[in-house]
Design a protein around this motif. Structure first.
Motif, PDB file in Angstrom:
ATOM      1  N   SER A 259      34.677  48.714  49.521  1.00 57.09           N
ATOM      2  CA  SER A 259      35.182  47.378  49.823  1.00 57.09           C
ATOM      3  C   SER A 259      34.284  46.309  49.208  1.00 57.09           C
ATOM      4  N   ASP A 260      33.173  46.755  48.681  1.00 54.50           N
ATOM      5  CA  ASP A 260      32.180  45.850  48.122  1.00 54.50           C
ATOM      6  C   ASP A 260      32.518  45.569  46.657  1.00 54.50           C
ATOM      7  N   PHE A 261      33.060  44.358  46.402  1.00 56.02           N
ATOM      8  CA  PHE A 261      33.477  44.040  45.031  1.00 56.02           C
ATOM      9  C   PHE A 261      32.289  43.850  44.090  1.00 56.02           C
ATOM     10  N   GLY A 262      31.127  43.565  44.677  1.00 57.34           N
ATOM     11  CA  GLY A 262      29.918  43.491  43.847  1.00 57.34           C
ATOM     12  C   GLY A 262      29.621  44.843  43.224  1.00 57.34           C
ATOM     13  N   LEU A 263      29.772  45.885  44.017  1.00 59.10           N
ATOM     14  CA  LEU A 263      29.580  47.241  43.498  1.00 59.10           C
ATOM     15  C   LEU A 263      30.623  47.538  42.407  1.00 59.10           C
ATOM     16  N   LEU A 264      31.861  47.107  42.661  1.00 59.72           N
ATOM     17  CA  LEU A 264      32.913  47.346  41.658  1.00 59.72           C
ATOM     18  C   LEU A 264      32.554  46.704  40.322  1.00 59.72           C
ATOM     19  N   ARG A 265      32.021  45.477  40.390  1.00 57.97           N
ATOM     20  CA  ARG A 265      31.616  44.806  39.141  1.00 57.97           C
ATOM     21  C   ARG A 265      30.583  45.634  38.401  1.00 57.97           C
ATOM     22  N   ASP A 266      29.625  46.166  39.139  1.00 58.79           N
ATOM     23  CA  ASP A 266      28.584  46.987  38.503  1.00 58.79           C
ATOM     24  C   ASP A 266      29.179  48.257  37.900  1.00 58.79           C
ATOM     25  N   GLU A 318      33.290  41.561  31.070  1.00 61.45           N
ATOM     26  CA  GLU A 318      33.601  40.202  31.526  1.00 61.45           C
ATOM     27  C   GLU A 318      35.087  40.016  31.792  1.00 61.45           C
ATOM     28  N   GLU A 319      35.905  40.544  30.864  1.00 58.94           N
ATOM     29  CA  GLU A 319      37.347  40.362  31.023  1.00 58.94           C
ATOM     30  C   GLU A 319      37.880  41.162  32.211  1.00 58.94           C
ATOM     31  N   ALA A 320      37.369  42.369  32.387  1.00 57.01           N
ATOM     32  CA  ALA A 320      37.843  43.200  33.502  1.00 57.01           C
ATOM     33  C   ALA A 320      37.409  42.593  34.836  1.00 57.01           C
ATOM     34  N   VAL A 321      36.208  42.014  34.860  1.00 51.17           N
ATOM     35  CA  VAL A 321      35.733  41.370  36.095  1.00 51.17           C
ATOM     36  C   VAL A 321      36.576  40.126  36.400  1.00 51.17           C
ATOM     37  N   ARG A 322      36.946  39.421  35.338  1.00 48.74           N
ATOM     38  CA  ARG A 322      37.813  38.266  35.523  1.00 48.74           C
ATOM     39  C   ARG A 322      39.136  38.699  36.163  1.00 48.74           C
ATOM     40  N   LEU A 323      39.649  39.844  35.739  1.00 46.34           N
ATOM     41  CA  LEU A 323      40.888  40.376  36.324  1.00 46.34           C
ATOM     42  C   LEU A 323      40.639  40.806  37.774  1.00 46.34           C
ATOM     43  N   LEU A 324      39.473  41.404  37.991  1.00 43.17           N
ATOM     44  CA  LEU A 324      39.126  41.865  39.340  1.00 43.17           C
ATOM     45  C   LEU A 324      39.080  40.686  40.318  1.00 43.17           C
ATOM     46  N   ASP A 325      38.562  39.555  39.837  1.00 41.11           N
ATOM     47  CA  ASP A 325      38.435  38.380  40.699  1.00 41.11           C
ATOM     48  C   ASP A 325      39.787  37.842  41.144  1.00 41.11           C
ATOM     49  N   GLN A 326      40.862  38.296  40.500  1.00 37.92           N
ATOM     50  CA  GLN A 326      42.184  37.760  40.831  1.00 37.92           C
ATOM     51  C   GLN A 326      43.000  38.682  41.742  1.00 37.92           C
ATOM     52  N   VAL A 327      42.423  39.814  42.130  1.00 40.98           N
ATOM     53  CA  VAL A 327      43.209  40.727  42.978  1.00 40.98           C
ATOM     54  C   VAL A 327      42.725  40.630  44.426  1.00 40.98           C
ATOM     55  N   ARG A 329      41.181  41.483  47.992  1.00 46.28           N
ATOM     56  CA  ARG A 329      40.006  42.305  48.319  1.00 46.28           C
ATOM     57  C   ARG A 329      40.378  43.319  49.385  1.00 46.28           C
ATOM     58  N   ARG A 330      40.723  44.492  48.909  1.00 45.31           N
ATOM     59  CA  ARG A 330      41.067  45.588  49.815  1.00 45.31           C
ATOM     60  C   ARG A 330      40.245  46.791  49.410  1.00 45.31           C
ATOM     61  N   PRO A 331      40.095  47.759  50.322  1.00 45.41           N
ATOM     62  CA  PRO A 331      39.292  48.938  49.977  1.00 45.41           C
ATOM     63  C   PRO A 331      39.868  49.670  48.759  1.00 45.41           C
ATOM     64  N   VAL A 332      38.968  50.024  47.857  1.00 47.33           N
ATOM     65  CA  VAL A 332      39.362  50.599  46.578  1.00 47.33           C
ATOM     66  C   VAL A 332      38.936  52.062  46.494  1.00 47.33           C
ATOM     67  N   ARG A 333      39.857  52.877  46.030  1.00 42.58           N
ATOM     68  CA  ARG A 333      39.596  54.299  45.920  1.00 42.58           C
ATOM     69  C   ARG A 333      39.237  54.692  44.482  1.00 42.58           C
ATOM     70  N   LEU A 334      39.887  54.015  43.554  1.00 38.31           N
ATOM     71  CA  LEU A 334      39.657  54.315  42.135  1.00 38.31           C
ATOM     72  C   LEU A 334      39.577  53.011  41.356  1.00 38.31           C
ATOM     73  N   VAL A 335      38.656  52.979  40.409  1.00 35.97           N
ATOM     74  CA  VAL A 335      38.605  51.825  39.510  1.00 35.97           C
ATOM     75  C   VAL A 335      38.548  52.339  38.076  1.00 35.97           C
TER      76      VAL A 335
END
Ligand SMILES: [Mg+2]
Length: 406
Positions: A259-266, A318-327, A329-335
């Motif tokens: 659920s941690d989008f900071g981790l997803l960015r990394d 950068e572009e993928a994170v920009r897309l991530l910022d627009q979805v 925030r729900r628990p994510v199983r796969l990225v």
């Protein structure tokens, strides 16, 4: 005259800028720069001819463009729109060709050898393509007709914008380019030109005179360059096939939902590096970035964005994170992250990597800074272990480690 091949090269003039001007006449006559905005990091994708008078060109750092022309109009590109226009253009062009090879959204080689059946008619096709492109899409293009791909490309550049030029034979091609800078030759980029210049080779004539030496020094590439210098190029127009338009992506399923989008960015940063490495191995670039997420309820979403051609991990991230910022925030199983609309080394409209080593270095610096920052946060040494991390299952284990130690 009888040519083995008759090839038309069509190249739209300042394509993105021209589309914007067509759709908003208030922009006409102004220096218009499409790409990053001056306060952002990035480059010029295309600019109007008025902007070119200030010295601005494609792939220039946007900060430099702004320094040259602070009064210009700066816009983000609407790549979805350009793609739609491009499809319409291709429809027109395809009517004349037995094979079409799309080099970029706004550029194509058309094999008209058989459809025209002769030189005169091929030239008629070329003029008709220009006329219809203007009448049906309100855009100008430059067209070259020639006996080879290289010569056709040279021909379309010869009278740009709104140009038309013919090069019927190798003799005429050589006559045209013999005293020009070596960079006139297809595939001689800035780096190769520099190497040739260091050896005292500046013009096509120099290449012809010193061909043995060039082949000795440059090997296969040297052979290619000297063939070009003598106007020899029998490459065929290789038609675009939808199955070639695959994507390169990398995804990861977490052991536990995140659920941690900071981790997803990394995590996306590591996926982006993996994508860059794969793309580099096969010599491809993408004109779009995708982000894929699967939520904890197994529902998946994919978001994508068209961009100027790249395979830089920094840009993909950068572009993928920009897309991530627009979805949501729900628990994510796969990225997953990737590039699509792939083009080859020579198919790139904007050859950022060749043209602007400082941009490439800057992207590399950004990437390394992001990696070392991330390493500090997780207590991992990424920069020293990249090769190992992307080998086998290590990426997966690294990401799981990050998830647990976040
Ligand atoms: Mg163009």
């Amino acid at each position: 005259m009888t040519a083995d091949q008759i090839i038309i090269h069509v190249d739209m003039d300042a394509f993105f800028a021209s589309v914007e001007i067509r759709d908003n006449p208030a922009l006409r006559g102004k220096p218009l720069i499409i790409g990053a905005l001056p306060q952002e990091r990035g480059v010029v994708a295309t600019c109007s001819y008025e902007a070119r008078r200030f010295g601005i060109h494609s792939a220039m750092n946007i900060k430099e463009a702004y320094r040259l022309c602070p009064g210009g109009i700066y816009m983000h590109g609407s790549y979805e729109k350009y793609r739609a226009v491009s499809e319409k253009l291709h429809e027109i062009w395809n009517e004349y060709a037995t094979a079409s090879e799309y080099i970029a959204l706004d550029e194509a080689y058309l094999d008209v050898t058989e459809s025209a059946g002769g030189w005169e008619r091929a030239c008629g096709f070329a003029r008709e393509i220009k006329r219809r492109t203007l009448e049906e899409q309100g855009l100008t293009c430059s067209v070259g007709v020639a006996y080879s791909k290289t010569a056709a490309k040279t021909a379309s550049e010869e009278k740009k914008p709104d140009g038309y030029f013919e090069i019927p034979s190798a003799e005429e091609y050589i006559r045209l380019i013999i005293d020009r800078d070596v960079r006139v030759l297809y595939t001689v980029g800035a780096k190769t030109a520099e190497k040739l210049n260091r050896a005292g080779i500046y013009t096509v004539r120099d290449i012809q005179t010193r061909q043995d030496e060039i082949i000795r020094t440059f090997g296969k590439q040297g052979l290619w360059i000297t063939r070009m210098a003598f106007g020899i190029d029998d490459r065929k127009v290789s038609p675009y096939r939808p199955e070639d338009a695959k994507s390169i992506s990398r995804e990861i399923t977490f052991q536990e939902d995140v659920s941690d989008f900071g981790l997803l960015r990394d995590v996306i940063l590591l996926l982006a590096i993996s994508v860059e490495r794969r793309a580099a191995r096969v010599g491809l670039y993408g004109e779009g970035v995708t982000l894929k997420l699967t939520w904890s309820d197994m529902k998946s979403i994919t978001r994508s964005r068209l961009i100027p051609s790249t395979r830089s991990a920094a840009v993909i991230h950068e572009e993928a994170v920009r897309l991530l910022d627009q979805v949501p925030r729900r628990p994510v199983r796969l990225v997953g992250a990737g590039i699509y609309h792939l083009t080859g080394e020579n198919g790139r409209q904007i050859r950022i990597d060749d043209l602007l080593p400082e941009i490439q270095e800057e992207q590399q610096d950004r990437l390394e800074a992001a990696l070392s920052d991330m390493g500090r946060r997780y207590g991992l040494d990424f920069s020293g272990n990249l090769d190992r991390i992307f080998h086998g299952e290590t990426l997966y284990r690294t990401i799981e480690y990050m998830r647990r130690h976040r």
